[in-house]
Design a protein around this motif. Structure first.
Motif, mmCIF file in Angstrom:
data_model
loop_
_atom_site.group_PDB
_atom_site.id
_atom_site.type_symbol
_atom_site.label_atom_id
_atom_site.label_comp_id
_atom_site.label_asym_id
_atom_site.label_seq_id
_atom_site.Cartn_x
_atom_site.Cartn_y
_atom_site.Cartn_z
ATOM 1 N N LYS A 101 7.931 7.771 3.612
ATOM 2 C CA LYS A 101 8.171 6.325 3.588
ATOM 3 C C LYS A 101 7.151 5.601 2.712
ATOM 4 C CE LYS A 101 8.413 2.326 6.710
ATOM 5 N NZ LYS A 101 8.289 1.874 8.132
ATOM 6 N N LEU A 102 5.967 6.174 2.582
ATOM 7 C CA LEU A 102 4.866 5.529 1.867
ATOM 8 C C LEU A 102 4.578 6.150 0.500
ATOM 9 C CD1 LEU A 102 2.496 5.292 4.951
ATOM 10 C CD2 LEU A 102 3.449 3.312 3.750
ATOM 11 N N ASP A 103 5.288 7.216 0.131
ATOM 12 C CA ASP A 103 5.004 7.990 -1.075
ATOM 13 C C ASP A 103 5.159 7.122 -2.328
ATOM 14 O OD1 ASP A 103 4.793 9.809 -3.137
ATOM 15 O OD2 ASP A 103 6.125 11.290 -2.241
ATOM 16 N N ASN A 104 4.068 6.935 -3.065
ATOM 17 C CA ASN A 104 4.065 6.083 -4.251
ATOM 18 C C ASN A 104 4.835 6.691 -5.420
ATOM 19 O OD1 ASN A 104 2.814 3.617 -5.609
ATOM 20 N ND2 ASN A 104 2.128 5.225 -6.998
ATOM 21 N N LYS B 46 3.324 13.951 -14.116
ATOM 22 C CA LYS B 46 2.799 15.190 -14.668
ATOM 23 C C LYS B 46 1.659 15.679 -13.797
ATOM 24 C CE LYS B 46 -0.358 13.042 -18.039
ATOM 25 N NZ LYS B 46 -0.727 12.984 -19.475
ATOM 26 N N LEU B 47 1.605 16.978 -13.614
ATOM 27 C CA LEU B 47 0.510 17.611 -12.897
ATOM 28 C C LEU B 47 -0.503 18.091 -13.914
ATOM 29 C CD1 LEU B 47 2.367 19.798 -10.251
ATOM 30 C CD2 LEU B 47 1.249 17.608 -9.914
ATOM 31 N N LEU B 48 -1.769 17.791 -13.664
ATOM 32 C CA LEU B 48 -2.837 18.239 -14.539
ATOM 33 C C LEU B 48 -3.544 19.411 -13.881
ATOM 34 C CD1 LEU B 48 -4.310 14.740 -15.471
ATOM 35 C CD2 LEU B 48 -2.498 16.016 -16.624
ATOM 36 N N LEU B 49 -3.328 20.597 -14.407
ATOM 37 C CA LEU B 49 -3.988 21.783 -13.902
ATOM 38 C C LEU B 49 -5.197 22.090 -14.776
ATOM 39 C CD1 LEU B 49 -0.796 22.000 -13.176
ATOM 40 C CD2 LEU B 49 -1.428 24.261 -12.382
ATOM 41 N N ALA B 50 -5.861 23.192 -14.490
ATOM 42 C CA ALA B 50 -7.089 23.503 -15.214
ATOM 43 C C ALA B 50 -6.848 23.632 -16.714
ATOM 44 C CB ALA B 50 -7.693 24.792 -14.659
ATOM 45 N N ASN B 51 -5.717 24.245 -17.105
ATOM 46 C CA ASN B 51 -5.502 24.488 -18.533
ATOM 47 C C ASN B 51 -4.083 24.168 -18.996
ATOM 48 O OD1 ASN B 51 -4.198 26.501 -17.214
ATOM 49 N ND2 ASN B 51 -5.307 28.214 -18.156
ATOM 50 N N GLN B 52 -3.350 23.357 -18.239
ATOM 51 C CA GLN B 52 -2.000 23.002 -18.644
ATOM 52 C C GLN B 52 -1.538 21.724 -17.955
ATOM 53 O OE1 GLN B 52 1.324 25.371 -17.082
ATOM 54 N NE2 GLN B 52 -0.108 26.404 -15.700
ATOM 55 N N GLU B 53 -0.473 21.153 -18.488
ATOM 56 C CA GLU B 53 0.178 20.002 -17.887
ATOM 57 C C GLU B 53 1.614 20.395 -17.554
ATOM 58 O OE1 GLU B 53 -0.102 16.824 -20.661
ATOM 59 O OE2 GLU B 53 -2.245 16.473 -20.304
ATOM 60 N N VAL B 54 2.066 19.998 -16.353
ATOM 61 C CA VAL B 54 3.415 20.312 -15.908
ATOM 62 C C VAL B 54 4.147 19.010 -15.648
ATOM 63 C CG1 VAL B 54 4.829 21.501 -14.182
ATOM 64 C CG2 VAL B 54 2.602 22.453 -14.847
ATOM 65 N N TYR B 55 5.297 18.825 -16.284
ATOM 66 C CA TYR B 55 6.058 17.584 -16.166
ATOM 67 C C TYR B 55 7.261 17.779 -15.247
ATOM 68 C CZ TYR B 55 3.344 15.900 -20.146
ATOM 69 O OH TYR B 55 2.323 15.507 -20.970
ATOM 70 N N GLY B 56 7.672 16.703 -14.606
ATOM 71 C CA GLY B 56 8.850 16.770 -13.762
ATOM 72 C C GLY B 56 9.061 15.483 -12.984
ATOM 73 N N ILE B 57 9.948 15.553 -11.996
ATOM 74 C CA ILE B 57 10.229 14.429 -11.112
ATOM 75 C C ILE B 57 9.696 14.763 -9.722
ATOM 76 C CG2 ILE B 57 12.001 12.924 -10.140
ATOM 77 C CD1 ILE B 57 11.840 12.756 -13.141
ATOM 78 N N SER B 58 8.883 13.885 -9.179
ATOM 79 C CA SER B 58 8.353 14.115 -7.836
ATOM 80 C C SER B 58 9.462 13.948 -6.811
ATOM 81 C CB SER B 58 7.220 13.126 -7.547
ATOM 82 O OG SER B 58 6.797 13.240 -6.203
ATOM 83 N N ARG B 59 9.620 14.940 -5.931
ATOM 84 C CA ARG B 59 10.635 14.891 -4.880
ATOM 85 C C ARG B 59 10.010 14.941 -3.486
ATOM 86 N NH1 ARG B 59 14.511 12.538 -7.712
ATOM 87 N NH2 ARG B 59 15.427 13.870 -9.341
ATOM 88 N N GLY B 60 8.807 14.445 -3.364
ATOM 89 C CA GLY B 60 8.178 14.373 -2.046
ATOM 90 C C GLY B 60 7.379 15.612 -1.709
ATOM 91 N N ILE C 167 0.839 -1.194 0.000
ATOM 92 C CA ILE C 167 0.000 0.000 0.000
ATOM 93 C C ILE C 167 0.873 1.243 0.000
ATOM 94 C CG2 ILE C 167 -0.261 0.453 2.484
ATOM 95 C CD1 ILE C 167 -3.188 0.131 0.029
ATOM 96 N N ARG C 168 0.433 2.286 -0.706
ATOM 97 C CA ARG C 168 1.184 3.530 -0.814
ATOM 98 C C ARG C 168 0.221 4.727 -0.758
ATOM 99 N NH1 ARG C 168 4.386 0.247 0.062
ATOM 100 N NH2 ARG C 168 6.319 -0.263 -1.043
ATOM 101 N N VAL C 169 0.793 5.931 -0.601
ATOM 102 C CA VAL C 169 -0.004 7.157 -0.586
ATOM 103 C C VAL C 169 0.299 7.983 -1.824
ATOM 104 C CG1 VAL C 169 -0.210 7.259 1.920
ATOM 105 C CG2 VAL C 169 1.751 8.344 0.821
ATOM 106 N N LYS C 170 -0.690 8.743 -2.266
ATOM 107 C CA LYS C 170 -0.554 9.633 -3.423
ATOM 108 C C LYS C 170 -0.987 11.036 -3.018
ATOM 109 C CE LYS C 170 -2.827 10.649 -7.857
ATOM 110 N NZ LYS C 170 -3.781 11.668 -7.379
ATOM 111 N N TRP C 171 -0.156 11.993 -3.278
ATOM 112 C CA TRP C 171 -0.476 13.390 -2.972
ATOM 113 C C TRP C 171 -1.643 13.858 -3.822
ATOM 114 C CZ3 TRP C 171 -0.585 17.885 -5.815
ATOM 115 C CH2 TRP C 171 -0.545 19.075 -5.099
ATOM 116 N N PRO C 172 -2.650 14.576 -3.268
ATOM 117 C CA PRO C 172 -2.695 14.971 -1.858
ATOM 118 C C PRO C 172 -3.648 14.147 -0.985
ATOM 119 C CG PRO C 172 -4.186 16.346 -3.118
ATOM 120 C CD PRO C 172 -3.604 15.355 -4.090
ATOM 121 N N ASN C 173 -4.401 13.194 -1.590
ATOM 122 C CA ASN C 173 -5.450 12.579 -0.757
ATOM 123 C C ASN C 173 -5.892 11.191 -1.214
ATOM 124 O OD1 ASN C 173 -6.681 13.416 -3.117
ATOM 125 N ND2 ASN C 173 -8.516 14.180 -2.117
#
Length: 327
Positions: A271-274, A281-295, A173-179
């Motif tokens: 410790k649990l961050d998936n 990628k982050l999906l915002l209202a009118n754009q997508e933002v790509y990157g590496i998740s760092r917690g 089991i893992r967690v996904k930001w934010p909920n």
């Protein structure tokens, strides 16, 4: 909008009979319930709309192909440190049930239900809530420090839920930001925190939790993302035991959050961050933002390393997180 059920007593009796997994003829069910075979068939059709996997066999009757474990109030109450709980068959949503009673609630008061007619998730989305298949739970909490003290609460609840599932043996089991709660890169649970209180006032909070346990898979079209059931982990889930453990752990840990704040949970989250150190990628209202998740940072904001090597923090809101697919 409020939703009402005029009389579901016959449907609930039908579910009780069918929950044992045996075949029942329409004639036998009608005789037991004092209704016609046509009325039995009508109720069965409505139960299918509730998400129950009932198969009709000509000249034989009805059978529930996906077994369900009904909520057992005696068992749940016997395992709780505090018996302040409402156990309901049918409700519009467990969150709404508590919100309508918020002025008389005490921290830790809880509602769980077999079926939600109008379950909701983040950003007003529908939360599909078939009868008896999953866990639908809401808890009230009061923070005298005000709305400002709620920072990071949805992440804290994610950690609490994941830790309870770890204890019963679901170690993937893992967690996904934010909920959200994830299993094998698919959503297995979600959290909805609803807050009442202006700046400087006491924060009155209702925390809603939905966990997929053994949902019937033909309902895929009603769900807008990849999902999975807990039973995919190969572990037999006792819904009543899970409910009791989660309520006890929530009450204990929310008191800890009230006293120590979000900082006490950051390491547990990481410790649990998936998604940590994975391309997203982050999906915002009118754009997508790509990157590496760092917690996350100390305010519970997502840290995203972008192409230029800089790390930017993102707050919750109309943002969704997805794994970046390879070309």
């Amino acid at each position: 909008m409020r939703y009402f059920v005029i009389d579901c007593s016959i449907k609930l009796k039908l579910i009780t009979f069918l929950s044992d997994g045996n075949m029942y003829s329409g004639e036998k069910l009608g005789r037991i319930l004092g209704i016609s075979r046509a009325a039995v068939n009508k109720h069965i059709s409505q139960l299918k709309e509730w998400g129950l996997n009932i198969h009709s066999m000509p000249s034989q009757g009805y059978i529930l192909l996906t077994p369900i474990q009904l909520l057992d109030s005696v068992m749940i109450l016997s395992k709780l440190n505090n018996p302040s709980i409402s156990i309901i068959n049918i409700v519009d949503s467990t969150n709404q049930y508590l919100l309508e009673r918020i002025d008389i609630l005490q921290s830790g008061d809880t509602c769980i239900a077999e079926y939600q007619q109008a379950g909701r998730g983040r950003r007003g989305r529908q939360w599909f809530s078939p009868f008896g298949a999953n866990l639908y739970l809401s808890m009230y909490w009061r923070l005298d420090q005000g709305p400002e003290s709620v920072v990071g609460l949805s992440l804290v609840v994610s950690v609490i839920l994941a830790e309870v599932l770890w204890k019963i043996g679901i170690t993937d089991i893992r967690v996904k930001w934010p909920n959200d709660i994830y299993l094998y890169d698919r959503k297995v649970g979600g959290i909805l925190v609803e807050l009442i209180g202006a700046t400087g006032d006491t924060a009155k909070i209702v925390i809603g939790i939905g966990i997929n346990i053994s949902m019937y898979t033909s309902n895929n079209l009603l769900i807008n993302q990849n999902w999975i059931n807990l039973d995919a982990a190969g572990i037999q889930i006792n819904r009543n035991e899970l409910a009791a453990q989660l309520i006890n752990h929530l009450r204990y840990s929310l008191y800890q959050f009230e006293q120590q704040g979000f900082n006490a949970f950051i390491k547990r989250w990481l410790k649990l961050d998936n998604f940590i150190n994975r391309p997203v990628k982050l999906l915002l209202a009118n754009q997508e933002v790509y990157g590496i998740s760092r917690g996350i940072d100390r305010q519970g904001r997502l840290l995203l390393e972008q192409a230029n090597g800089k790390i930017k923090s993102w707050v919750s809101g109309d943002i969704s997180l997805r794994i970046q697919q390879k070309d």
